[in-house]
Scaffold this motif. Structure first.
Motif, PDB file in Angstrom:
ATOM      1  N   ARG A 124       5.714  11.872-121.403  1.00  0.00           N
ATOM      2  CA  ARG A 124       5.113  12.863-120.497  1.00  0.00           C
ATOM      3  C   ARG A 124       3.605  13.035-120.747  1.00  0.00           C
ATOM      4  NH1 ARG A 124       4.535  18.362-121.479  1.00  0.00           N
ATOM      5  NH2 ARG A 124       4.918  19.056-123.609  1.00  0.00           N
ATOM      6  N   CYS A 161       2.159  25.337-121.041  1.00  0.00           N
ATOM      7  CA  CYS A 161       3.258  25.261-120.085  1.00  0.00           C
ATOM      8  C   CYS A 161       4.571  25.426-120.859  1.00  0.00           C
ATOM      9  CB  CYS A 161       3.223  23.924-119.345  1.00  0.00           C
ATOM     10  SG  CYS A 161       3.594  22.512-120.402  1.00  0.00           S
ATOM     11  N   CYS A 164       5.311  22.619-123.452  1.00  0.00           N
ATOM     12  CA  CYS A 164       4.435  22.639-124.631  1.00  0.00           C
ATOM     13  C   CYS A 164       4.791  23.835-125.524  1.00  0.00           C
ATOM     14  CB  CYS A 164       2.968  22.704-124.221  1.00  0.00           C
ATOM     15  SG  CYS A 164       2.340  21.134-123.581  1.00  0.00           S
ATOM     16  N   CYS A 183      -0.830  19.449-122.695  1.00  0.00           N
ATOM     17  CA  CYS A 183      -0.462  18.260-121.926  1.00  0.00           C
ATOM     18  C   CYS A 183      -1.279  18.276-120.637  1.00  0.00           C
ATOM     19  CB  CYS A 183       1.032  18.247-121.635  1.00  0.00           C
ATOM     20  SG  CYS A 183       1.546  19.464-120.404  1.00  0.00           S
ATOM     21  N   CYS A 186      -1.144  21.531-118.607  1.00  0.00           N
ATOM     22  CA  CYS A 186      -1.659  22.824-119.070  1.00  0.00           C
ATOM     23  C   CYS A 186      -2.948  22.727-119.897  1.00  0.00           C
ATOM     24  CB  CYS A 186      -0.583  23.542-119.890  1.00  0.00           C
ATOM     25  SG  CYS A 186      -0.145  22.721-121.428  1.00  0.00           S
TER      26      CYS A 186
HETATM   27 ZN   LIG Z   1       1.778  21.488-121.420  1.00  0.00          ZN
END
Ligand SMILES: [Zn+2]
Ligand SMILES: [Zn+2]
Length: 760
Positions: A124, A161, A164, A183, A186
């Protein structure tokens, strides 16, 4: 619980918070079926474990041997406790807001796990340039205050997020409490801009486009971990030359970065020790011997036998270098002499005349930190600059001292603050010759004292009355201010590293330092203790015609040494180096010397190197400090012999005559001996001469330890040759391994001198 159950309390001191230490302890306890708890405390981490004696012993062993890469354990204390029959092993929340005296981790390179995830198309975080975990990523440069939690870092503007956040909250996850965790959904992002700040391409495609622009020969400003870099394709001579012109940097070598070791081996020699340095998590710039033939432009490091090389250390570097470069020039994002740019606005202001394009991102850097520079010499890692990756790891002292602020020297400035038995050197600040560096100096003091929660009551500073650092120190409200002689501080900085207490013989060799008699010292043999020193010997004084101008123009020093050795007859010598000096200039300089006009006296060994380099015709002007001396060292042949005459007189201290050495050099030059041979003889002469004097002084004073410090010891022929020669005479030799031997390490010495002075 069985009958054989035992319980222990382990207290771990060092850098053990914010580095994944508690999850590591948790997993280790699970592995050995131990129950109990782990918690952060004001001084580190406290662990209670209970289980079988064998398992407890195995736990203790692996705790220190297998700790996370960013952990830095100073001490583990273990004591037996009563068994409390815990049902499980738990990570317990820290109690209250204990005053934090724990240590903060430096910024380190992206770890292999994160890099592999970033390069896996199904991950991801595929191609996400800010991937990190508790084992890697930014720390020191994004912290604003303590305790080290996300709201006190430049990550506070990014709300995690749910995915995370779940990683962040899971003690078994590699990203448990990884403050910069993020990530693409976010976290921070990159963007590519032209130099008028028009956005060209946002996000991930920006990196590919940036690589294309570099391939086409453009100069890019790239925001990194501790500041901006200026980058060009290192194989493109036109582009490298363009960068030199725009950055106002004529000859000083540029650092380069390659994707992997294999790439580096195409153009430089990598020994096993150099390989360790290159691949270490700190990822410093490592000096490597050039190979004769390579694709790298000669303009990268002209007149130098070495390249300064590093491996990628941020995810962004990997993404950029994936596009098939031999190497990229990655030099500090600044104009010559200014501090490196960190802020996006500042970067566009200052770098838009240098860079064609900007690859920037929106994770703020709170404190700049230049790349560290190391080399492997004389059996150890040597720092030329200690900065990113190493700061703020302290130097551990032999005993506790009061809290001190040491202001450092003028060139290659670092500051040092102390807490108990730890001395924290700042990152490289630079040469305090302009206002912006001075601002950075003040900012660094404020930042370092804030994140270490210190309010130093004692200030140490250099004896030079004109240094900005001296003026700064004198204006502070502190109760105690201690002035420290430059060369004394050099020797004590090395003593501090090696935890030496009693008197030593100190060879303190550099370019410039203010002496107790107002002269400019730099070729000093001291008998030193922490709180005092005696000048046991030094190079005989010669004038520096034009003062600072004599540093920039080594031909002036050549004239001074020649006049000292031959009187006014030196003009009749058959020396090309003298013949090419304009007659009018020569007369003026000779007169300045004989009348003592603007010609301070110096005993500097750095200047002797400059003078000899100029007499040999290597260089009569320098573009950066130490250039002539460096080129003289580079010229030395390994297989030659001979020593020049040398001698000394005494008037309390040994006064070393330079005239016989200069006469030897001149004879060889006029007899057209190869410069490599002359350089080699000159080095050998210094080694013999100082070894002999150390033996004499050692006998007289009953001392057998010799400490080497000062910028001249960046010269590895002198460092290794002198070490070997002194050891052959049964003297114990100590040189720098934790801080730079140049002025970058001097603030450590200042702090320890001040502490020893106050204590008496
Ligand atoms: Zn994230
Ligand atoms: Zn990682």
């Amino acid at each position: 619980m069985t009958d054989h159950c035992v319980a222990k309390r382990l207290k771990v001191n060092g850098i053990v918070q914010g580095v994944g230490f508690r999850p590591f302890v948790f997993q280790l306890a699970e592995k050995f079926s131990l129950k109990g708890a782990v918690a952060n405390t004001s001084s580190g981490v406290s662990i209670h474990i209970e289980g079988s004696p064998e398992n407890v012993t195995s736990f203790e062993k692996e705790l220190s041997e297998k700790s996370p890469p960013l952990a830095y354990i100073v001490e583990i204390s273990i004591k037996t406790e009563t068994v409390k029959n815990h049902a499980e092993f738990a990570i317990v929340k820290s109690k209250g807001q204990a005053k934090m005296s724990t240590l903060i981790s430096p910024d380190v390179s992206v770890c292999d796990d994160c890099r592999d995830e970033m390069l896996a198309p199904d991950d991801r975080r595929y191609h996400y340039p800010f991937i990190n975990c508790t084992n890697c990523g930014p720390r020191y440069t994004i912290i604003d205050d303590i305790p080290y939690d996300r709201p006190k870092t430049s990550m506070r503007q990014f709300k995690m997020c749910p995915l995370c956040q779940a990683e962040y909250d899971d003690p078994t996850d590699r990203r448990f409490h990884a403050q910069p965790n993020a990530c693409a959904d976010c976290g921070p992002h990159v963007g590519l801009y032209d130099n008028r700040r028009n956005e060209i391409i946002p996000h991930t495609h920006a990196v590919k486009k940036a690589a294309d622009l570099l391939k086409a020969g453009h100069i890019l400003a790239i925001k990194g971990l501790g500041g901006y870099h200026l980058a060009v394709d290192a194989a493109n001579t036109v582009a490298v030359k363009q960068l030199r012109r725009r950055k106002l940097r004529e000859e000083k070598p540029f650092a380069i970065m390659s994707y992997d070791l294999e790439g580096i081996r195409q153009y430089a020699r990598v020994g096993s020790e150099e390989e360790k340095l290159l691949t270490s998590i700190q990822r410093p710039i490592v000096l490597l011997k050039k190979k004769k033939l390579s694709a790298i432009s000669k303009e990268v490091a002209p007149g130098n036998k070495y390249f300064g090389v590093m491996l990628p250390y941020t995810p962004l570097h990997y993404l950029l270098l994936e596009h098939g470069f031999d190497a990229l020039v990655m030099t500090s994002g600044n104009l010559s002499e200014e501090p490196i740019a960190i802020d996006n606005d500042d970067a566009f202001n200052r770098l838009s005349k240098i860079a064609d394009y900007f690859l920037i991102h929106n994770r703020d850097i709170y404190l700049r930190s230049d790349d560290s520079i190391v080399r492997y010499a004389g059996g150890a890692r040597r720092f030329l600059r200690r900065s990113r990756g190493f700061v703020p790891i302290p130097v551990f002292l032999k005993n506790e001292i009061p809290s001190i602020l040491a202001c450092g020297a003028e060139l290659k400035n670092t500051i040092c603050v102390t807490r108990q038995d730890k001395a924290f050197l700042s990152q490289h600040i630079g040469d305090l010759e302009n206002l912006s560096t001075y601002e950075f100096f003040k900012l660094t003091i404020a930042h370092l004292t804030r994140i270490l929660d210190l309010d130093p009551e004692i200030v140490a500073y250099d004896m030079h009355p004109d240094y900005l650092t001296t003026r700064y120190a004198l204006e502070l409200p502190a109760d105690h201010k201690i002035q420290v002689q430059h060369h004394h501080a050099h020797i004590v900085s090395c003593m501090a590293e090696h935890k030496l207490g009693d008197a030593v013989i100190g060879l303190s060799f550099d370019g410039t330092g203010f002496g107790t008699d107002g002269a400019i010292w730099g070729g000093e043999i001291l008998v030193a203790r922490e709180h005092e020193f005696e000048r046991a010997g030094h190079l005989a004084y010669v004038p520096m015609p034009g003062s600072a101008a004599a540093i920039k123009e080594p031909w002036r020093m050549a004239v001074s040494y020649l006049q000292n050795a031959y009187g006014s007859n030196f003009c009749n010598l058959d020396l090309p180096a003298v013949e090419k000096i304009d007659n009018g200039k020569l007369t003026v300089i000779a007169e300045m010397i004989s009348k003592g006009i603007n010609s301070p006296l110096t005993s500097s060994l750095g200047r002797l190197f400059d003078g000899v380099a100029a007499i040999c015709g290597i260089r009569d002007r320098v573009n950066f400090e130490g250039q002539a001396a460096m080129e003289l060292e580079m010229a030395a042949l390994e297989d030659s012999d001979g020593v020049y005459d040398y001698g000394w007189g005494t008037d309390g201290a040994y006064k070393i005559f330079t005239a016989p050495i200069i006469q030897g050099v001149v004879d060889d030059v006029t007899n057209a001996r190869p410069i490599g041979e002359i350089s080699s003889r000159f080095h050998r002469t210094l080694i013999c001469l100082f070894t002999e004097l150390c033996v004499i002084i050692g006998k007289e004073r009953e001392l057998n330890r010799v400490v080497l410090s000062g910028g001249v010891f960046q010269n590895s022929i002198l460092l290794t040759g002198l070490t070997r020669a002194l050891e052959e005479k049964n003297l114990k030799v100590f040189s720098h391994q934790q801080v730079p031997t140049n002025d970058g390490g001097i603030s450590l010495g200042q702090a320890v001198v001040a502490a020893a002075t106050i204590n008496r």
